[in-house]
Write an enzyme that holds these catalytic residues in place. Structure first.
Site, PDB file in Angstrom:
ATOM      1  N   GLU A  39       0.825  -1.219   0.000  1.00  0.00           N
ATOM      2  CA  GLU A  39       0.000   0.000   0.000  1.00  0.00           C
ATOM      3  C   GLU A  39       0.857   1.265   0.000  1.00  0.00           C
ATOM      4  OE1 GLU A  39      -2.469   0.154   3.499  1.00  0.00           O
ATOM      5  OE2 GLU A  39      -0.878  -0.624   4.773  1.00  0.00           O
ATOM      6  N   LYS A 126      16.981 -13.711 -19.150  1.00  0.00           N
ATOM      7  CA  LYS A 126      17.383 -14.810 -18.252  1.00  0.00           C
ATOM      8  C   LYS A 126      16.488 -16.042 -18.428  1.00  0.00           C
ATOM      9  CE  LYS A 126      19.777 -11.823 -15.051  1.00  0.00           C
ATOM     10  NZ  LYS A 126      19.696 -10.626 -15.931  1.00  0.00           N
ATOM     11  N   VAL A 169      17.249  -3.323 -17.764  1.00  0.00           N
ATOM     12  CA  VAL A 169      16.810  -1.939 -17.939  1.00  0.00           C
ATOM     13  C   VAL A 169      17.735  -1.047 -17.126  1.00  0.00           C
ATOM     14  CG1 VAL A 169      14.952  -0.276 -17.645  1.00  0.00           C
ATOM     15  CG2 VAL A 169      14.432  -2.631 -18.293  1.00  0.00           C
ATOM     16  N   VAL A 176      22.829  -2.747 -11.675  1.00  0.00           N
ATOM     17  CA  VAL A 176      24.220  -2.591 -11.258  1.00  0.00           C
ATOM     18  C   VAL A 176      24.711  -1.132 -11.277  1.00  0.00           C
ATOM     19  CG1 VAL A 176      25.198  -3.075 -13.557  1.00  0.00           C
ATOM     20  CG2 VAL A 176      26.500  -3.649 -11.540  1.00  0.00           C
TER      21      VAL A 176
HETATM   22  N1  LIG Z   1      14.363  -4.498 -14.446  1.00  0.00           N
HETATM   23  C1  LIG Z   1      14.907  -5.155 -15.456  1.00  0.00           C
HETATM   24  O1  LIG Z   1      16.069  -4.947 -15.794  1.00  0.00           O
HETATM   25  C2  LIG Z   1      14.076  -6.162 -16.212  1.00  0.00           C
HETATM   26  C3  LIG Z   1      14.598  -6.708 -17.390  1.00  0.00           C
HETATM   27  C4  LIG Z   1      13.833  -7.626 -18.098  1.00  0.00           C
HETATM   28  C5  LIG Z   1      12.575  -7.957 -17.630  1.00  0.00           C
HETATM   29  N2  LIG Z   1      12.102  -7.447 -16.463  1.00  0.00           N
HETATM   30  C6  LIG Z   1      10.768  -7.848 -16.010  1.00  0.00           C
HETATM   31  O2  LIG Z   1       9.963  -6.694 -15.976  1.00  0.00           O
HETATM   32  C7  LIG Z   1       8.995  -6.811 -14.948  1.00  0.00           C
HETATM   33  C8  LIG Z   1       9.004  -5.558 -14.090  1.00  0.00           C
HETATM   34  O3  LIG Z   1      10.297  -5.389 -13.527  1.00  0.00           O
HETATM   35  P1  LIG Z   1      10.628  -4.145 -12.600  1.00  0.00           P
HETATM   36  O4  LIG Z   1      12.063  -3.849 -12.795  1.00  0.00           O
HETATM   37  O5  LIG Z   1       9.607  -3.078 -12.794  1.00  0.00           O
HETATM   38  O6  LIG Z   1      10.427  -4.840 -11.165  1.00  0.00           O
HETATM   39  P2  LIG Z   1      10.122  -4.151  -9.758  1.00  0.00           P
HETATM   40  O7  LIG Z   1      10.541  -2.733  -9.757  1.00  0.00           O
HETATM   41  O8  LIG Z   1      10.669  -5.071  -8.715  1.00  0.00           O
HETATM   42  O9  LIG Z   1       8.524  -4.206  -9.679  1.00  0.00           O
HETATM   43  C9  LIG Z   1       7.810  -5.395  -9.452  1.00  0.00           C
HETATM   44  C10 LIG Z   1       6.363  -5.053  -9.248  1.00  0.00           C
HETATM   45  O10 LIG Z   1       5.629  -6.264  -9.032  1.00  0.00           O
HETATM   46  C11 LIG Z   1       4.827  -6.136  -7.856  1.00  0.00           C
HETATM   47  N3  LIG Z   1       4.648  -7.473  -7.320  1.00  0.00           N
HETATM   48  C12 LIG Z   1       5.604  -8.348  -6.909  1.00  0.00           C
HETATM   49  N4  LIG Z   1       5.025  -9.481  -6.482  1.00  0.00           N
HETATM   50  C13 LIG Z   1       3.684  -9.331  -6.662  1.00  0.00           C
HETATM   51  C14 LIG Z   1       2.560 -10.161  -6.413  1.00  0.00           C
HETATM   52  N5  LIG Z   1       2.714 -11.386  -5.909  1.00  0.00           N
HETATM   53  N6  LIG Z   1       1.331  -9.694  -6.704  1.00  0.00           N
HETATM   54  C15 LIG Z   1       1.169  -8.461  -7.226  1.00  0.00           C
HETATM   55  N7  LIG Z   1       2.195  -7.624  -7.476  1.00  0.00           N
HETATM   56  C16 LIG Z   1       3.437  -8.058  -7.195  1.00  0.00           C
HETATM   57  C17 LIG Z   1       5.617  -5.163  -6.962  1.00  0.00           C
HETATM   58  O11 LIG Z   1       4.812  -4.483  -6.027  1.00  0.00           O
HETATM   59  P3  LIG Z   1       4.491  -5.068  -4.559  1.00  0.00           P
HETATM   60  O12 LIG Z   1       5.796  -5.569  -4.021  1.00  0.00           O
HETATM   61  O13 LIG Z   1       3.896  -3.926  -3.829  1.00  0.00           O
HETATM   62  O14 LIG Z   1       3.490  -6.155  -4.778  1.00  0.00           O
HETATM   63  C18 LIG Z   1       6.087  -4.168  -8.031  1.00  0.00           C
HETATM   64  O15 LIG Z   1       5.032  -3.291  -8.348  1.00  0.00           O
HETATM   65  C19 LIG Z   1       9.313  -8.102 -14.180  1.00  0.00           C
HETATM   66  O16 LIG Z   1       8.410  -9.084 -14.637  1.00  0.00           O
HETATM   67  C20 LIG Z   1      10.726  -8.433 -14.594  1.00  0.00           C
HETATM   68  O17 LIG Z   1      10.934  -9.815 -14.609  1.00  0.00           O
HETATM   69  C21 LIG Z   1      12.821  -6.528 -15.758  1.00  0.00           C
END
Ligand SMILES: NC(=O)c1ccc[n+]([C@@H]2O[C@H](COP(=O)([O-])OP(=O)(O)OC[C@H]3O[C@@H](n4cnc5c(N)ncnc54)[C@H](OP(=O)(O)O)[C@@H]3O)[C@@H](O)[C@H]2O)c1
Length: 333
Positions: A39, A126, A169, A176
């Site tokens: 929240e 990955k 990203v 990193v």
């Molecule tokens: N960042 C990168 O470099 C990268 C690269 C390739 C792909 N991706 C993919 O892109 C997506 C987004 O990545 P991001 O970097 O934005 O990740 P992030 O910043 O960690 O965000 C993850 C989001 O998912 C929510 N979440 C996690 N567990 C959840 C659950 N059980 N139910 C509902 N919401 C949940 C989190 O909010 P709460 O914790 O409040 O639930 C948060 O809003 C992911 O699927 C990741 O695998 C990321």
């Protein structure tokens, strides 16, 4: 295609979810429902955006009935919620399976129940020939999505389920470069796993352009992959030392579950791969619903590639890296 649409973003408070929200609001969407658990993150996001087209729904993708309620009348679902930190997932694999695999299956089931026209899952390099549990869970997420276009919705139509894959990203949570910047600003040595390790790189703006473009051209069951350049860890180190000063470095060695190089398309997938100017598209050989390839205008067959890996593509020069880092505003955060 986004103007006037009702959108749901699972993981809408995350790095990608927040940036995607901003972009979609500029595209003139009707509503965006943000679906996530914490929240406080939702309150912070609400006060940052102050836009009455946003709705904040607390919920866990492990909870199917909550997803069904959240998807009522939605046109497009972006599924970004995931657990994504490799070492944490290595240590807690059951939790990653519950969120990344079973949670994704719940998203699919809820889309079918609510007759959602299009659902887009955000995946990662990955997932290709995975070495770690995170990659394996995201591979399963991809598989679930590209197969689910075979299933019928409650009203007997089909949801176009699409999967996307891309590399790191720049500057996203846990990545990193922000870590190195913090170490240098604290006058600490930066901790390098292996200087010759390479990674695909994409800026958030490039990722958003790719996601919206792939969403527009998808017809169901595809995996889309952007054409990217890569960096080496030593390249990042040199660029940051040039920008911020040299505080030295320690080599800590490659971590459990990490690869030296990442792959966005493996050898076997090339057989089913097509390309556009800026992206690749893998068609699902098992899909019952693949539309004829000539309906994808401008797609040409990929045939002369072995593997699309971060050590085989062009690397950013130090000067290019410096420019990307400076433009990303990570130095001033
Ligand atoms: N960042 C990168 O470099 C990268 C690269 C390739 C792909 N991706 C993919 O892109 C997506 C987004 O990545 P991001 O970097 O934005 O990740 P992030 O910043 O960690 O965000 C993850 C989001 O998912 C929510 N979440 C996690 N567990 C959840 C659950 N059980 N139910 C509902 N919401 C949940 C989190 O909010 P709460 O914790 O409040 O639930 C948060 O809003 C992911 O699927 C990741 O695998 C990321």
């Amino acid at each position: 295609m986004f103007r006037g649409k009702k959108i749901l973003i699972t993981g809408g408070t995350g790095s990608l979810g927040t940036a995607l929200t901003s972009r979609l609001l500029n595209e003139g969407v009707d509503t965006i429902r943000i679906f996530s658990r914490n929240e406080n993150k939702q309150i912070t996001m609400e006060s940052k955006f102050k836009d009455d087209r946003l709705r904040f729904l607390l919920g866990d993708i492990r909870d199917y009935s909550r997803l069904v309620r959240a998807m009522e009348d939605i046109d497009i679902v972006f599924h970004a919620a995931a657990l994504k930190h490799v070492p944490i997932i290595e240590y807690n694999p059951f939790e990653a399976i519950k969120t990344n695999v079973i949670g994704s299956q719940n998203v699919i089931d809820a889309c079918l129940e609510e007759n959602i026209p299009k659902a887009v899952a955000v995946g990662t390099d990955k997932a290709v020939s995975p070495l770690n549990t995170y990659g394996a869970t995201k591979l399963l997420m991809e598989k679930l999505f590209v197969t689910a276009s075979n299933y019928l919705q409650k009203d007997r139509h089909q949801t176009n389920f699409v999967a996307l894959r891309y590399g790191n990203v720049l500057g996203s949570s846990g990545s990193v470069i922000p870590k190195f910047i913090e170490q240098i600003k604290n006058k600490e040595k930066i901790t390098i796993t292996d200087p010759s390790m390479t990674r695909f790189s994409i800026t958030m703006d490039e990722a958003l352009d790719f996601i919206l473009k792939a969403t527009e051209i998808s017809k169901g069951s595809e995996i889309f992959i952007p054409k990217l350049q890569a960096y080496s860890i030593s390249g990042i180190k040199d660029a940051l030392f040039d920008l911020l000063g040299n505080t030295g470095s320690d080599i800590i060695g490659i971590r459990e579950g990490e690869k030296m190089n990442e792959v966005l398309l493996n050898r076997e997938e090339i057989r089913y791969s097509w390309e556009y100017e800026n992206m690749y598209m893998v068609l699902n050989p098992l899909s019952k619903n693949n539309v004829p390839i000539d309906e994808y205008s401008n797609a040409t067959k990929v045939d002369s590639m072995d593997e699309y890996s971060s050590d085989s593509v062009k690397k950013f020069s130090i000067e290019e890296m410096k420019k990307i880092i400076t433009n990303s505003k990570l130095l001033t955060k």
